[in-house]
Scaffold this active site. Structure first.
Site, PDB file in Angstrom:
ATOM      1  N   SER A 224      -1.744  32.024  53.242  1.00 31.54           N
ATOM      2  CA  SER A 224      -2.677  32.506  53.482  1.00 31.54           C
ATOM      3  C   SER A 224      -3.124  33.762  52.931  1.00 31.54           C
ATOM      4  O   SER A 224      -2.973  34.102  51.758  1.00 31.54           O
ATOM      5  CB  SER A 224      -3.140  32.273  55.221  1.00 31.54           C
ATOM      6  OG  SER A 224      -4.571  32.324  55.439  1.00 31.54           O
ATOM      7  N   GLU A 332      -6.560  21.558  54.215  1.00 37.32           N
ATOM      8  CA  GLU A 332      -6.944  22.954  54.404  1.00 37.32           C
ATOM      9  C   GLU A 332      -7.720  23.264  55.686  1.00 37.32           C
ATOM     10  O   GLU A 332      -7.439  24.082  56.683  1.00 37.32           O
ATOM     11  CB  GLU A 332      -6.733  23.770  53.399  1.00 37.32           C
ATOM     12  CG  GLU A 332      -5.640  23.816  52.269  1.00 37.32           C
ATOM     13  CD  GLU A 332      -4.527  24.886  52.722  1.00 37.32           C
ATOM     14  OE1 GLU A 332      -4.771  25.458  53.748  1.00 37.32           O
ATOM     15  OE2 GLU A 332      -3.653  25.153  52.164  1.00 37.32           O
ATOM     16  N   HIS A 437      -4.295  24.061  57.575  1.00 37.23           N
ATOM     17  CA  HIS A 437      -3.676  25.243  57.157  1.00 37.23           C
ATOM     18  C   HIS A 437      -2.736  25.550  58.404  1.00 37.23           C
ATOM     19  O   HIS A 437      -2.801  25.343  59.428  1.00 37.23           O
ATOM     20  CB  HIS A 437      -5.085  26.039  57.307  1.00 37.23           C
ATOM     21  CG  HIS A 437      -4.635  27.548  56.731  1.00 37.23           C
ATOM     22  ND1 HIS A 437      -4.586  27.702  55.446  1.00 37.23           N
ATOM     23  CD2 HIS A 437      -4.759  28.882  57.196  1.00 37.23           C
ATOM     24  CE1 HIS A 437      -4.665  28.894  55.026  1.00 37.23           C
ATOM     25  NE2 HIS A 437      -4.754  29.581  56.148  1.00 37.23           N
TER      26      HIS A 437
END
Length: 525
Positions: A224, A332, A437
């Site tokens: 990230s 995601e 994510h």
């Protein structure tokens, strides 16, 4: 229209981890819990002696200062080398989180004295000089901490030393004003958090041999905002020679390089923008409480630490010449959209219309409201494909053309738990959010801000990933006995799909761009 769409996609990518923080519940854990000082774990580094703690298969050295505390005149200043200490430093407890509000990764902190790192070394190293992995945490550049991860999965194999540093985030990590610009060649950009990471890498060069690590074989890994940090370091002349390989997880390089208007905060704090003394006297609580939301803190290009962003550096031939792994998770953005559950189809279509304007019919054709169990699913796929999956393809192509070897993966196992959400359970436990994510982080770095622990099969997948990452760290080629050959992305567009055994296991695929509609997202206009 294409430039406007690129702006929207850039916004999606640059705020991803910030959204994760806002949608998460507090989940800080102490990695030293249950550990004890280890016999023979007192070692000497450049700054002095320190004692670590024993854990299963590892010796852990926590809370080691790698820079002077960035307080007083060092607030909004490039980091400086740490001072030596007298006696033996107790390195059995982690340092404080850098200043940030309460979020899913931290209980919140006001401690500016936060530039510490954690080192995980094997208790039975297989060699005298081990490859080193430096993990850069995520958190949208506004939050995050090394203390909800650990390097045990890498160190316990006996094959590697792991380092996880803190770095300044939010306005402490990304703030520029006429005052900072006048003081330092780095001040006009204000990438203090990125410079902290470079100082941590210099500390590794100077000290990691004392832990059994090889300073000539360092791999930086980030997820990230940590992945965006890796992008930054690849393009940074001031990071040259500090690492040898790089892994970018769940972040598209080259986005989010528009500087935030940080000078406006000076007036809010009652200071002139060129008054350094006044700015540095503002209480930490005031600084932390001054900004929230998306995109207010992020690294920017234009200075000596990053003249141009990573994709421009690749095109210009100035990118770090190192092997790369890049990758994303299959779903995601769905976790980010879980806060909208349940979402009415009409509301979904209105959001798409508002975001994409005249392009909305094309988007809705590919992502109809009934494409998933609830419209949060197609909404998540829209943002995940537009902001993560397809821009990562662009990055992989750009890096490969620059001469870097590029191995591309997709973490596609939809059984692995994601981060903790707004409630427990939220959304209802019957609603699986897919490979959203952060889902790969438990298996690699024991991410503690997850909804639940891994089961045996999920842990086995994590072990396979650790082995692949270790192989890459050692040789630049990720290989695993019994797994398919992980070929470079190249012209054949080959990607390693990662799933648990019962879901299909590991396999090479060429369908990634089609399944993520990259013909739409990468050819807008």
């Amino acid at each position: 229209m294409r430039s406007e769409m690129k702006r929207r996609i850039a916004t999606v990518a640059s705020v991803a981890a910030v959204a994760a923080l806002l949608l998460s519940g507090c989940a800080t854990a102490d990695p030293a819990q249950g550990s004890k000082p280890a016999a023979g774990a007192t070692i000497k580094i450049e700054q002095g002696s320190l004692t670590g703690a024993a854990a299963t298969g590892t010796i852990e050295y926590l809370g080691i200062p790698y820079a002077k505390p960035p307080v007083g005149d060092l607030r909004w200043h490039e980091p400086e080398a740490p001072e030596p200490w007298a006696g033996v430093l107790d390195a059995t407890k982690p340092g404080p989180d850098c200043p940030q509000t309460v979020n899913g990764d931290s209980d919140g902190s006001l401690s500016e004295n936060c530039l510490y790192l954690n080192v995980y070394s094997p208790d039975k190293p297989k060699n005298k000089k081990l490859p080193v992995v430096v993990f850069l945490h995520g958190g949208g550049y506004t939050g995050g901490t090394p203390n909800i991860y650990d390097g045990r999965n890498f160190a316990a194999t006996g094959d590697a030393v792991a380092v996880i540093p803190a770095y300044r985030v939010g306005l402490f990590g990304f703030f520029a004003s006429p005052a900072t610009a006048a003081e330092s060649e780095f001040g006009a950009q204000g990438n203090w958090g990125m410079l902290d990471q470079q100082q941590a890498l210099r500390w590794v060069q100077d000290n990691i041999n004392a832990f059994g690590g090889d300073p000539d074989n360092v791999t930086i890994v980030g997820e990230s905002a940590g992945g965006g940090s890796v992008c930054f370091q690849l393009a940074s002349p001031t990071a040259k020679g500090l690492f040898d390989k790089a892994v970018i997880q769940s972040m598209a390089c080259g986005l989010g390089d528009t500087p935030a208007d940080t000078t406006a905060y000076a007036a809010q704090w009652g200071c002139a923008a060129d008054d350094a003394a006044c700015l540095r006297a503002v209480p930490a609580s005031t600084v932390v409480g001054s900004a929230s939301g998306f995109g207010f803190a992020q690294p920017v290009s234009g200075g000596p630490d990053q003249p141009v962003d990573v994709l421009a550096a690749a095109a210009a031939g100035t990118l770090a010449d190192v092997p790369l792994i890049v990758g994303v998770t299959r779903d995601e953005w769905i976790g980010f959209e879980s806060g909208s559950y349940p979402l009415a189809p009409a509301d979904y279509e209105a959001r798409i219309a508002g975001e994409f304007g005249p392009l909305a019919p094309k988007v809705l054709e590919r992502y109809p409201a009934d494409a998933g169990e609830d419209p949060i699913f197609p909404l998540g796929w829209v943002h995940g494909d537009a902001g993560f999956a397809c821009p990562t393809v662009v990055g992989a192509d750009t890096f490969a053309k620059a001469g870097n070897s590029v191995h591309f993966y997709e973490f596609a196992d939809r059984t692995v738990p994601g981060w903790r959400s707004l409630g427990d359970p939220f959304p209802p436990s019957t609603l699986e959010l897919g490979a959203t994510h952060t889902t790969e982080l438990q298996g690699l770095f024991n991410y503690t801000a997850a909804q639940r622990s891994l089961n045996d099969e999920q842990r086995a997948l994590g072990d396979q990933m650790v082995s692949l990452w270790l192989s890459f760290m050692k040789t630049g080629e990720p290989t695993l006995k019994g797994a398919p050959e992980w070929k470079e992305f190249g012209d054949k567009r080959q990607i390693l799909e990662l799933k648990t055994k019962s879901a299909g296991g590991l396999k090479m695929i060429t369908s990634f761009e089609k399944s993520h509609n990259c013909d739409l997202w990468n050819n807008l206009g």
